[in-house]
Design an enzyme around this catalytic site. Structure first.
Site, PDB file in Angstrom:
ATOM      1  N   HIS A  93      -3.634 -11.060   3.739  1.00 41.90           N
ATOM      2  CA  HIS A  93      -3.759 -10.743   5.161  1.00 41.90           C
ATOM      3  C   HIS A  93      -5.222 -10.700   5.584  1.00 41.90           C
ATOM      4  O   HIS A  93      -6.128 -10.602   4.754  1.00 41.90           O
ATOM      5  CB  HIS A  93      -3.105  -9.390   5.474  1.00 41.90           C
ATOM      6  CG  HIS A  93      -3.769  -8.233   4.804  1.00 41.90           C
ATOM      7  ND1 HIS A  93      -3.497  -7.863   3.508  1.00 41.90           N
ATOM      8  CD2 HIS A  93      -4.731  -7.371   5.239  1.00 41.90           C
ATOM      9  CE1 HIS A  93      -4.233  -6.822   3.181  1.00 41.90           C
ATOM     10  NE2 HIS A  93      -5.004  -6.502   4.214  1.00 41.90           N
TER      11      HIS A  93
ATOM     12  N   TRP B 155       0.851  -1.188   0.000  1.00 39.60           N
ATOM     13  CA  TRP B 155       0.000   0.000   0.000  1.00 39.60           C
ATOM     14  C   TRP B 155       0.892   1.244   0.000  1.00 39.60           C
ATOM     15  O   TRP B 155       1.874   1.311   0.747  1.00 39.60           O
ATOM     16  CB  TRP B 155      -0.889  -0.015   1.238  1.00 39.60           C
ATOM     17  CG  TRP B 155      -2.026   0.940   1.159  1.00 39.60           C
ATOM     18  CD1 TRP B 155      -1.993   2.260   1.494  1.00 39.60           C
ATOM     19  CD2 TRP B 155      -3.353   0.660   0.713  1.00 39.60           C
ATOM     20  NE1 TRP B 155      -3.234   2.824   1.280  1.00 39.60           N
ATOM     21  CE2 TRP B 155      -4.098   1.866   0.806  1.00 39.60           C
ATOM     22  CE3 TRP B 155      -3.994  -0.499   0.250  1.00 39.60           C
ATOM     23  CZ2 TRP B 155      -5.437   1.950   0.446  1.00 39.60           C
ATOM     24  CZ3 TRP B 155      -5.330  -0.417  -0.105  1.00 39.60           C
ATOM     25  CH2 TRP B 155      -6.031   0.798  -0.008  1.00 39.60           C
TER      26      TRP B 155
ATOM     27  N   HIS C   4      -8.678  -2.536  12.902  1.00 45.01           N
ATOM     28  CA  HIS C   4      -8.251  -1.761  11.736  1.00 45.01           C
ATOM     29  C   HIS C   4      -9.249  -0.656  11.394  1.00 45.01           C
ATOM     30  O   HIS C   4      -8.850   0.438  10.983  1.00 45.01           O
ATOM     31  CB  HIS C   4      -8.070  -2.706  10.546  1.00 45.01           C
ATOM     32  CG  HIS C   4      -7.705  -2.048   9.261  1.00 45.01           C
ATOM     33  ND1 HIS C   4      -6.686  -1.127   9.150  1.00 45.01           N
ATOM     34  CD2 HIS C   4      -8.228  -2.170   8.004  1.00 45.01           C
ATOM     35  CE1 HIS C   4      -6.587  -0.715   7.889  1.00 45.01           C
ATOM     36  NE2 HIS C   4      -7.516  -1.326   7.189  1.00 45.01           N
TER      37      HIS C   4
END
Length: 212
Positions: free
Chosen positions: A54, A20, A60
Protein backbone atom coordinates in the site's frame (compact mmCIF):
# COMPACT_ATOMS: atom_id res chain seq x y z
CA UNK A 1 12.47 -5.95 -29.58
CA UNK A 2 12.06 -8.32 -26.63
CA UNK A 3 9.58 -7.48 -23.88
CA UNK A 4 11.04 -6.01 -20.72
CA UNK A 5 10.85 -8.30 -17.69
CA UNK A 6 8.31 -7.43 -15.00
CA UNK A 7 8.57 -8.25 -11.29
CA UNK A 8 5.25 -8.17 -9.43
CA UNK A 9 6.18 -6.88 -5.96
CA UNK A 10 2.65 -6.86 -4.54
CA UNK A 11 1.19 -9.02 -1.81
CA UNK A 12 -1.75 -11.22 -2.76
CA UNK A 13 -4.85 -9.91 -1.00
CA UNK A 14 -6.93 -12.71 0.52
CA UNK A 15 -9.14 -13.30 3.54
CA UNK A 16 -6.27 -14.54 5.71
CA UNK A 17 -3.65 -11.92 4.83
CA UNK A 18 -1.68 -10.82 7.92
CA UNK A 19 -2.74 -7.34 9.04
CA UNK A 20 -1.52 -4.71 11.48
CA UNK A 21 -2.65 -5.83 14.97
CA UNK A 22 -6.18 -4.60 15.71
CA UNK A 23 -7.22 -4.08 12.10
CA UNK A 24 -10.49 -5.73 10.98
CA UNK A 25 -10.09 -8.76 8.70
CA UNK A 26 -10.28 -8.70 4.94
CA UNK A 27 -13.66 -9.92 3.66
CA UNK A 28 -14.13 -11.05 0.06
CA UNK A 29 -17.53 -12.41 -0.86
CA UNK A 30 -19.73 -13.16 -3.83
CA UNK A 31 -23.01 -11.26 -3.83
CA UNK A 32 -24.28 -12.56 -7.15
CA UNK A 33 -23.39 -15.79 -8.96
CA UNK A 34 -23.78 -17.01 -12.50
CA UNK A 35 -26.89 -19.16 -12.76
CA UNK A 36 -30.06 -19.72 -14.75
CA UNK A 37 -31.31 -16.19 -14.07
CA UNK A 38 -27.95 -14.33 -13.88
CA UNK A 39 -25.20 -14.10 -16.54
CA UNK A 40 -22.44 -12.73 -14.27
CA UNK A 41 -20.56 -13.05 -10.99
CA UNK A 42 -20.43 -9.91 -8.82
CA UNK A 43 -18.27 -9.71 -5.72
CA UNK A 44 -17.63 -7.40 -2.80
CA UNK A 45 -14.44 -6.46 -0.96
CA UNK A 46 -13.98 -5.01 2.53
CA UNK A 47 -10.49 -4.28 3.82
CA UNK A 48 -8.39 -1.85 5.88
CA UNK A 49 -6.73 0.79 3.69
CA UNK A 50 -3.26 -0.31 4.82
CA UNK A 51 -3.79 -3.92 3.74
CA UNK A 52 -0.84 -5.63 2.07
CA UNK A 53 1.19 -3.57 -0.38
CA UNK A 54 0.00 0.00 0.00
CA UNK A 55 0.87 3.66 -0.28
CA UNK A 56 0.51 5.92 2.74
CA UNK A 57 -1.15 9.22 1.88
CA UNK A 58 0.06 12.30 3.80
CA UNK A 59 -3.28 12.29 5.64
CA UNK A 60 -2.06 9.17 7.47
CA UNK A 61 0.56 11.09 9.46
CA UNK A 62 -0.50 14.72 9.00
CA UNK A 63 -3.98 15.91 10.07
CA UNK A 64 -3.79 18.56 7.35
CA UNK A 65 -2.32 16.20 4.75
CA UNK A 66 -3.89 15.27 1.44
CA UNK A 67 -5.79 12.02 0.86
CA UNK A 68 -4.98 9.27 -1.63
CA UNK A 69 -7.25 10.68 -4.34
CA UNK A 70 -5.42 14.02 -4.16
CA UNK A 71 -1.90 12.62 -4.49
CA UNK A 72 0.14 13.47 -7.56
CA UNK A 73 0.84 10.18 -9.35
CA UNK A 74 4.27 11.20 -10.65
CA UNK A 75 6.26 9.99 -7.58
CA UNK A 76 4.78 6.49 -7.96
CA UNK A 77 5.88 6.10 -11.57
CA UNK A 78 9.43 6.21 -12.93
CA UNK A 79 13.03 5.10 -12.40
CA UNK A 80 13.89 3.69 -8.99
CA UNK A 81 16.73 2.00 -7.14
CA UNK A 82 16.32 -1.20 -5.11
CA UNK A 83 18.84 -1.48 -2.27
CA UNK A 84 19.73 -4.65 -0.35
CA UNK A 85 19.68 -3.88 3.40
CA UNK A 86 18.96 -7.42 4.64
CA UNK A 87 22.04 -7.17 6.84
CA UNK A 88 20.48 -4.36 8.92
CA UNK A 89 19.58 -5.27 12.51
CA UNK A 90 16.52 -3.75 14.21
CA UNK A 91 16.34 -0.80 11.87
CA UNK A 92 18.12 0.40 8.75
CA UNK A 93 20.76 2.93 9.79
CA UNK A 94 22.79 5.36 7.69
CA UNK A 95 25.81 3.04 7.82
CA UNK A 96 23.80 0.17 6.31
CA UNK A 97 23.43 1.92 2.92
CA UNK A 98 25.79 2.71 0.05
CA UNK A 99 25.14 6.42 -0.33
CA UNK A 100 27.27 6.77 -3.45
CA UNK A 101 24.91 4.38 -5.22
CA UNK A 102 21.88 6.34 -3.98
CA UNK A 103 23.20 9.74 -5.06
CA UNK A 104 20.93 11.33 -7.66
CA UNK A 105 18.05 8.84 -7.25
CA UNK A 106 14.48 10.09 -6.87
CA UNK A 107 12.85 6.78 -5.82
CA UNK A 108 14.49 4.34 -3.40
CA UNK A 109 13.18 0.94 -2.30
CA UNK A 110 14.85 -0.81 0.65
CA UNK A 111 14.89 -4.62 0.85
CA UNK A 112 15.05 -5.95 4.43
CA UNK A 113 13.54 -9.47 4.47
CA UNK A 114 15.38 -12.63 3.44
CA UNK A 115 11.94 -14.08 2.69
CA UNK A 116 8.74 -12.10 2.98
CA UNK A 117 6.38 -13.34 5.78
CA UNK A 118 3.25 -14.02 3.73
CA UNK A 119 1.53 -16.20 6.32
CA UNK A 120 2.14 -14.52 9.68
CA UNK A 121 2.39 -10.99 11.03
CA UNK A 122 5.94 -10.01 12.01
CA UNK A 123 6.00 -7.49 14.86
CA UNK A 124 9.81 -7.36 14.74
CA UNK A 125 10.13 -6.10 11.17
CA UNK A 126 13.12 -3.94 10.25
CA UNK A 127 12.13 -0.29 10.42
CA UNK A 128 14.00 2.59 8.77
CA UNK A 129 15.74 5.10 11.01
CA UNK A 130 14.49 8.67 10.68
CA UNK A 131 18.02 9.89 9.93
CA UNK A 132 18.04 7.69 6.83
CA UNK A 133 14.80 9.26 5.67
CA UNK A 134 16.16 12.74 6.35
CA UNK A 135 19.28 12.05 4.32
CA UNK A 136 17.24 10.63 1.43
CA UNK A 137 14.99 13.68 1.55
CA UNK A 138 17.95 16.04 1.53
CA UNK A 139 19.31 14.16 -1.49
CA UNK A 140 16.15 14.74 -3.49
CA UNK A 141 14.38 11.39 -3.05
CA UNK A 142 10.65 11.76 -3.73
CA UNK A 143 9.49 8.26 -2.78
CA UNK A 144 10.72 5.73 -0.22
CA UNK A 145 9.61 2.10 -0.34
CA UNK A 146 10.11 -0.86 1.98
CA UNK A 147 9.09 -4.50 2.25
CA UNK A 148 8.27 -3.91 5.93
CA UNK A 149 4.71 -2.93 6.90
CA UNK A 150 5.87 0.47 8.14
CA UNK A 151 8.83 2.83 8.09
CA UNK A 152 8.53 3.14 11.87
CA UNK A 153 8.57 0.31 14.44
CA UNK A 154 5.23 -1.24 15.37
CA UNK A 155 5.38 0.26 18.87
CA UNK A 156 6.33 3.79 17.78
CA UNK A 157 4.13 6.60 19.08
CA UNK A 158 6.22 9.43 17.61
CA UNK A 159 6.36 8.21 13.97
CA UNK A 160 9.75 9.87 13.48
CA UNK A 161 10.45 8.37 10.06
CA UNK A 162 7.00 9.31 8.76
CA UNK A 163 7.48 12.88 9.94
CA UNK A 164 10.79 13.12 8.09
CA UNK A 165 8.82 12.10 5.01
CA UNK A 166 6.30 14.81 5.82
CA UNK A 167 9.05 17.44 6.04
CA UNK A 168 9.95 16.82 2.39
CA UNK A 169 6.50 15.95 1.04
CA UNK A 170 7.82 12.53 0.03
CA UNK A 171 5.62 9.51 -0.70
CA UNK A 172 5.70 6.09 0.95
CA UNK A 173 5.20 2.52 -0.26
CA UNK A 174 5.06 -0.25 2.37
CA UNK A 175 4.61 -4.02 2.32
CA UNK A 176 6.45 -4.62 -0.96
CA UNK A 177 7.55 -8.18 -1.82
CA UNK A 178 11.18 -8.13 -2.95
CA UNK A 179 12.30 -11.75 -2.45
CA UNK A 180 13.37 -12.39 -6.06
CA UNK A 181 14.37 -8.85 -7.03
CA UNK A 182 18.11 -8.25 -7.43
CA UNK A 183 19.38 -4.87 -6.22
CA UNK A 184 19.69 -2.29 -8.96
CA UNK A 185 17.82 0.06 -11.25
CA UNK A 186 14.22 -0.46 -12.41
CA UNK A 187 11.11 1.35 -13.54
CA UNK A 188 8.54 1.53 -10.71
CA UNK A 189 4.79 1.51 -11.35
CA UNK A 190 2.70 1.54 -8.13
CA UNK A 191 -0.33 3.78 -8.42
CA UNK A 192 -2.66 4.40 -5.45
CA UNK A 193 -6.40 4.25 -6.02
CA UNK A 194 -8.33 7.52 -6.14
CA UNK A 195 -10.19 6.90 -2.87
CA UNK A 196 -11.73 10.12 -1.55
CA UNK A 197 -10.62 10.96 1.99
CA UNK A 198 -8.40 7.87 2.28
CA UNK A 199 -5.27 7.90 4.45
CA UNK A 200 -3.80 5.05 2.37
CA UNK A 201 -4.52 2.88 -0.65
CA UNK A 202 -3.63 -0.66 -1.66
CA UNK A 203 -1.50 -0.70 -4.81
CA UNK A 204 -0.52 -3.23 -7.47
CA UNK A 205 3.19 -2.50 -7.49
CA UNK A 206 5.51 -3.70 -10.22
CA UNK A 207 9.12 -3.21 -11.21
CA UNK A 208 9.96 -3.28 -14.89
CA UNK A 209 13.35 -3.92 -16.43
CA UNK A 210 14.81 -0.74 -17.88
CA UNK A 211 15.00 -0.44 -21.65
CA UNK A 212 18.38 -1.36 -23.08
Amino acid sequence: MSARRIWDISQRIHAGIPLWPGEPPVVIKRNVEIGPDCPVNIGQLSLPLHTGTHGDAPLHYDPAGIASDECDLAPYLGPCLVIDARHAVGSVQEGDLDWQTIDGESRVIIHTYDRFPHHAWDSNFTAIDARVIARLREGGVRLIGTDAPSLDPETSKTMDAHHEVRAGDMRILEGLVLDDVPPGQYELIALPLAIAGADASPVRAILRELAA
